[in-house]
Design a protein around this motif. Structure first.
Motif, PDB file in Angstrom:
ATOM      1  N   ASP A   1      48.128  34.211  49.173  1.00  0.00           N
ATOM      2  CA  ASP A   1      47.967  33.691  47.807  1.00  0.00           C
ATOM      3  C   ASP A   1      46.556  33.936  47.274  1.00  0.00           C
ATOM      4  O   ASP A   1      46.376  34.278  46.108  1.00  0.00           O
ATOM      5  N   LEU A   2      45.551  33.739  48.115  1.00  0.00           N
ATOM      6  CA  LEU A   2      44.173  33.998  47.699  1.00  0.00           C
ATOM      7  C   LEU A   2      43.962  35.483  47.428  1.00  0.00           C
ATOM      8  O   LEU A   2      43.323  35.854  46.432  1.00  0.00           O
ATOM      9  N   ARG A   3      44.497  36.328  48.301  1.00  0.00           N
ATOM     10  CA  ARG A   3      44.396  37.780  48.082  1.00  0.00           C
ATOM     11  C   ARG A   3      45.020  38.167  46.742  1.00  0.00           C
ATOM     12  O   ARG A   3      44.467  38.960  45.992  1.00  0.00           O
ATOM     13  N   TYR A   4      46.178  37.596  46.452  1.00  0.00           N
ATOM     14  CA  TYR A   4      46.871  37.897  45.203  1.00  0.00           C
ATOM     15  C   TYR A   4      46.012  37.498  43.998  1.00  0.00           C
ATOM     16  O   TYR A   4      45.862  38.274  43.054  1.00  0.00           O
ATOM     17  N   ALA A   5      45.452  36.285  44.031  1.00  0.00           N
ATOM     18  CA  ALA A   5      44.616  35.809  42.920  1.00  0.00           C
ATOM     19  C   ALA A   5      43.354  36.660  42.763  1.00  0.00           C
ATOM     20  O   ALA A   5      42.965  36.999  41.640  1.00  0.00           O
ATOM     21  N   LEU A   6      42.739  37.030  43.870  1.00  0.00           N
ATOM     22  CA  LEU A   6      41.534  37.875  43.828  1.00  0.00           C
ATOM     23  C   LEU A   6      41.861  39.266  43.284  1.00  0.00           C
ATOM     24  O   LEU A   6      41.109  39.814  42.476  1.00  0.00           O
ATOM     25  N   ARG A   7      42.982  39.840  43.725  1.00  0.00           N
ATOM     26  CA  ARG A   7      43.387  41.167  43.222  1.00  0.00           C
ATOM     27  C   ARG A   7      43.723  41.101  41.734  1.00  0.00           C
ATOM     28  O   ARG A   7      43.391  41.998  40.974  1.00  0.00           O
ATOM     29  N   ALA A   8      44.397  40.016  41.317  1.00  0.00           N
ATOM     30  CA  ALA A   8      44.745  39.859  39.899  1.00  0.00           C
ATOM     31  C   ALA A   8      43.484  39.836  39.040  1.00  0.00           C
ATOM     32  O   ALA A   8      43.438  40.467  37.972  1.00  0.00           O
ATOM     33  N   ASN A   9      42.448  39.144  39.489  1.00  0.00           N
ATOM     34  CA  ASN A   9      41.192  39.125  38.743  1.00  0.00           C
ATOM     35  C   ASN A   9      40.567  40.516  38.663  1.00  0.00           C
ATOM     36  O   ASN A   9      40.044  40.907  37.615  1.00  0.00           O
ATOM     37  N   ALA A  10      40.623  41.255  39.754  1.00  0.00           N
ATOM     38  CA  ALA A  10      40.066  42.617  39.755  1.00  0.00           C
ATOM     39  C   ALA A  10      40.848  43.512  38.800  1.00  0.00           C
ATOM     40  O   ALA A  10      40.255  44.287  38.028  1.00  0.00           O
ATOM     41  N   ILE A  11      42.151  43.395  38.806  1.00  0.00           N
ATOM     42  CA  ILE A  11      42.986  44.200  37.916  1.00  0.00           C
ATOM     43  C   ILE A  11      42.724  43.839  36.459  1.00  0.00           C
ATOM     44  O   ILE A  11      42.632  44.715  35.594  1.00  0.00           O
ATOM     45  N   ASN A  12      42.582  42.540  36.172  1.00  0.00           N
ATOM     46  CA  ASN A  12      42.290  42.103  34.801  1.00  0.00           C
ATOM     47  C   ASN A  12      40.954  42.644  34.312  1.00  0.00           C
ATOM     48  O   ASN A  12      40.824  43.043  33.153  1.00  0.00           O
ATOM     49  N   ARG A  13      39.953  42.666  35.197  1.00  0.00           N
ATOM     50  CA  ARG A  13      38.644  43.201  34.806  1.00  0.00           C
ATOM     51  C   ARG A  13      38.739  44.688  34.507  1.00  0.00           C
ATOM     52  O   ARG A  13      38.216  45.173  33.495  1.00  0.00           O
ATOM     53  N   LEU A  14      39.433  45.425  35.370  1.00  0.00           N
ATOM     54  CA  LEU A  14      39.595  46.865  35.149  1.00  0.00           C
ATOM     55  C   LEU A  14      40.371  47.154  33.867  1.00  0.00           C
ATOM     56  O   LEU A  14      40.041  48.086  33.134  1.00  0.00           O
ATOM     57  N   ALA A  15      41.380  46.346  33.586  1.00  0.00           N
ATOM     58  CA  ALA A  15      42.157  46.519  32.353  1.00  0.00           C
ATOM     59  C   ALA A  15      41.286  46.258  31.128  1.00  0.00           C
ATOM     60  O   ALA A  15      41.385  46.984  30.129  1.00  0.00           O
ATOM     61  N   ALA A  16      40.433  45.251  31.194  1.00  0.00           N
ATOM     62  CA  ALA A  16      39.532  44.956  30.070  1.00  0.00           C
ATOM     63  C   ALA A  16      38.569  46.116  29.846  1.00  0.00           C
ATOM     64  O   ALA A  16      38.324  46.523  28.703  1.00  0.00           O
ATOM     65  N   LEU A  17      38.027  46.658  30.924  1.00  0.00           N
ATOM     66  CA  LEU A  17      37.124  47.809  30.797  1.00  0.00           C
ATOM     67  C   LEU A  17      37.854  49.008  30.204  1.00  0.00           C
ATOM     68  O   LEU A  17      37.330  49.690  29.317  1.00  0.00           O
ATOM     69  N   ARG A  18      39.054  49.253  30.685  1.00  0.00           N
ATOM     70  CA  ARG A  18      39.856  50.390  30.197  1.00  0.00           C
ATOM     71  C   ARG A  18      40.155  50.251  28.702  1.00  0.00           C
ATOM     72  O   ARG A  18      40.106  51.215  27.956  1.00  0.00           O
ATOM     73  N   ASP A  19      40.448  49.021  28.283  1.00  0.00           N
ATOM     74  CA  ASP A  19      40.825  48.764  26.891  1.00  0.00           C
ATOM     75  C   ASP A  19      39.627  48.450  26.001  1.00  0.00           C
ATOM     76  O   ASP A  19      39.807  48.037  24.858  1.00  0.00           O
ATOM     77  N   ASP A  20      38.422  48.621  26.545  1.00  0.00           N
ATOM     78  CA  ASP A  20      37.187  48.380  25.788  1.00  0.00           C
ATOM     79  C   ASP A  20      37.116  46.950  25.247  1.00  0.00           C
ATOM     80  O   ASP A  20      36.703  46.722  24.114  1.00  0.00           O
ATOM     81  N   LYS A  21      37.544  46.004  26.084  1.00  0.00           N
ATOM     82  CA  LYS A  21      37.504  44.580  25.741  1.00  0.00           C
ATOM     83  C   LYS A  21      36.423  43.913  26.586  1.00  0.00           C
ATOM     84  O   LYS A  21      35.986  44.466  27.602  1.00  0.00           O
ATOM     85  N   PRO A  22      35.988  42.725  26.191  1.00  0.00           N
ATOM     86  CA  PRO A  22      34.994  42.016  27.006  1.00  0.00           C
ATOM     87  C   PRO A  22      35.542  41.723  28.402  1.00  0.00           C
ATOM     88  O   PRO A  22      36.729  41.418  28.557  1.00  0.00           O
TER      89      PRO A  22
END
Length: 136
Positions: free
Chosen positions: A7-28
């Motif tokens: 569960d912790l791995r999943y939450a940590l990976r989700a945060n990493a994916i969200n950050r990468l998606a924000a960078l890709r989409d030029d969002k904060p």
């Protein structure tokens, strides 16, 4: 002790994916709350992690090795897990760790206080103060 449950791995990976998606989409970039706290039971070293890279080893968060200068950055889960301490101790996960505060608030407070340990005390007081009903 298992440092990261599925569960912790999943939450940590989700945060990493969200950050990468924000960078890709030029969002904060998001400012997630720390997901896990790791600590040295025989010393002051403490790590707060918000992300886990797809290599399943590189964590991102706030690291404090006990020298008075907590730093944001990446650190290796396998290196932390390999640490052997006196009396057979190892790095542990704080099973009761939960926080309403984002990583940026932790970093700012820890830098001012000089450690994650002191920052935790200050942030607990701040959270308790926020939860008190206003005086009438």
């Amino acid at each position: 002790m298992i440092l990261l449950t599925p569960d912790l791995r999943y939450a940590l990976r989700a945060n990493a994916i969200n950050r990468l998606a924000a960078l890709r989409d030029d969002k904060p970039e998001p400012d997630p709350v720390p997901v896990v706290k790791l600590f040295n039971p025989a010393g002051a070293a403490t790590w707060l992690a918000t992300e886990l890279d797809d290599d399943e080893d590189t964590l991102f968060g706030l690291a404090d090795l006990g020298f008075g200068c907590p730093e944001l950055g990446s650190f290796s889960l396998s290196e932390i897990a390999s640490v052997r301490l006196p009396f057979g101790l190892r790095i542990e996960r704080d099973l009761d760790f939960a926080t309403p505060f984002p990583l940026s608030r932790w970093a700012e407070t820890a830098r001012r206080a000089g450690s994650i340990i002191w920052a935790e005390q200050l942030l607990r007081r701040a959270a308790a103060h926020q939860l008190r009903p206003p005086k009438s």
